[in-house]
Design a protein around this motif. Sequence first.
Motif, PDB file in Angstrom:
ATOM      1  N   UNK A 160      32.878 -14.797   7.307  1.00 40.37           N
ATOM      2  CA  UNK A 160      31.538 -14.485   7.786  1.00 40.37           C
ATOM      3  C   UNK A 160      30.740 -15.776   7.915  1.00 40.37           C
ATOM      4  N   UNK A 161      30.155 -15.980   9.098  1.00 41.65           N
ATOM      5  CA  UNK A 161      29.433 -17.212   9.383  1.00 41.65           C
ATOM      6  C   UNK A 161      27.939 -17.008   9.528  1.00 41.65           C
ATOM      7  N   UNK A 163      26.925  -2.798   6.189  1.00 40.14           N
ATOM      8  CA  UNK A 163      26.836  -3.205   4.790  1.00 40.14           C
ATOM      9  C   UNK A 163      28.175  -3.688   4.246  1.00 40.14           C
ATOM     10  N   UNK A 164      29.263  -3.444   4.975  1.00 41.10           N
ATOM     11  CA  UNK A 164      30.554  -4.003   4.571  1.00 41.10           C
ATOM     12  C   UNK A 164      30.541  -5.527   4.603  1.00 41.10           C
ATOM     13  N   UNK A 176      27.849 -12.194   3.986  1.00 41.96           N
ATOM     14  CA  UNK A 176      26.573 -12.726   4.469  1.00 41.96           C
ATOM     15  C   UNK A 176      25.823 -13.443   3.353  1.00 41.96           C
ATOM     16  N   UNK A 177      25.890 -12.913   2.151  1.00 47.86           N
ATOM     17  CA  UNK A 177      25.258 -13.591   1.015  1.00 47.86           C
ATOM     18  C   UNK A 177      25.903 -14.957   0.803  1.00 47.86           C
ATOM     19  N   UNK A 208      17.657  -6.766   4.627  1.00 47.42           N
ATOM     20  CA  UNK A 208      17.671  -7.267   6.003  1.00 47.42           C
ATOM     21  C   UNK A 208      18.677  -6.503   6.854  1.00 47.42           C
ATOM     22  N   UNK A 209      19.816  -6.161   6.264  1.00 46.74           N
ATOM     23  CA  UNK A 209      20.781  -5.333   6.995  1.00 46.74           C
ATOM     24  C   UNK A 209      20.149  -3.986   7.331  1.00 46.74           C
ATOM     25  N   UNK A 210      19.484  -3.376   6.360  1.00 51.47           N
ATOM     26  CA  UNK A 210      18.804  -2.104   6.612  1.00 51.47           C
ATOM     27  C   UNK A 210      17.771  -2.237   7.728  1.00 51.47           C
TER      28      UNK A 210
END
Length: 202
Positions: A82-83, A25-26, A31-32, A57-59
């Motif tokens: 982040x890509x 979650x870091x 990612x957003x 989605x991470x969860x």
Amino acid sequence: MPPFTDFTRPITLTGPQARLEPLSHDHLEGLIDATRDGELWKLWYTPVPAPERMAAEIDRRLGLRDAGSMHPFTVLDAGGRVAGMTTFMNIDAVNRRVEIGSTWTRAACQRSGLNTQSKLLLLTDAFERLGCIAVEFRTHRLNQQSRRAIERLGAQLDGILRSHLRMPDGTLRDTCVYSITATEWPTVKTHLQWQLDKPRSA
């Protein structure tokens, strides 16, 4: 939480053009931002999480990791931005097989060396650390960009699963199944490294 296996234990994979870190979650804000680059969630033929769905989605991916069926990564470019996301999924530890999938990449990093570098890192880990006998790739039959990218890796088409999955919009997906086998890996590895080393046209 169940104990990690060799297939799911968090590991960081690093190369000159990409870094794959264990998903957490870091990475949420990065990612957003990445999914907004190109509004990727609007692509009908591939599922990419919308900004408001990214935490869920991470969860989901971390839950599949804890269940032993997925090893999720966050992909960072050479500058540390982040890509996107990628995974080892549908893990079959008994038969030493994985699928590389659930992958998406911000628009600014597409058609760069990042995807090739990421796949080289994942395939090297799969074949040389995990001892896989084969690695699969699956994509929508109509996702020509994804199919060309998979074929450039050196993967071969095993077949097409017709009406394989129902998409979020209700349409049916024909799924193209590609793979690279352990015996093919040395040649594929040489090919991928050559792709990364050759000068890129502007």
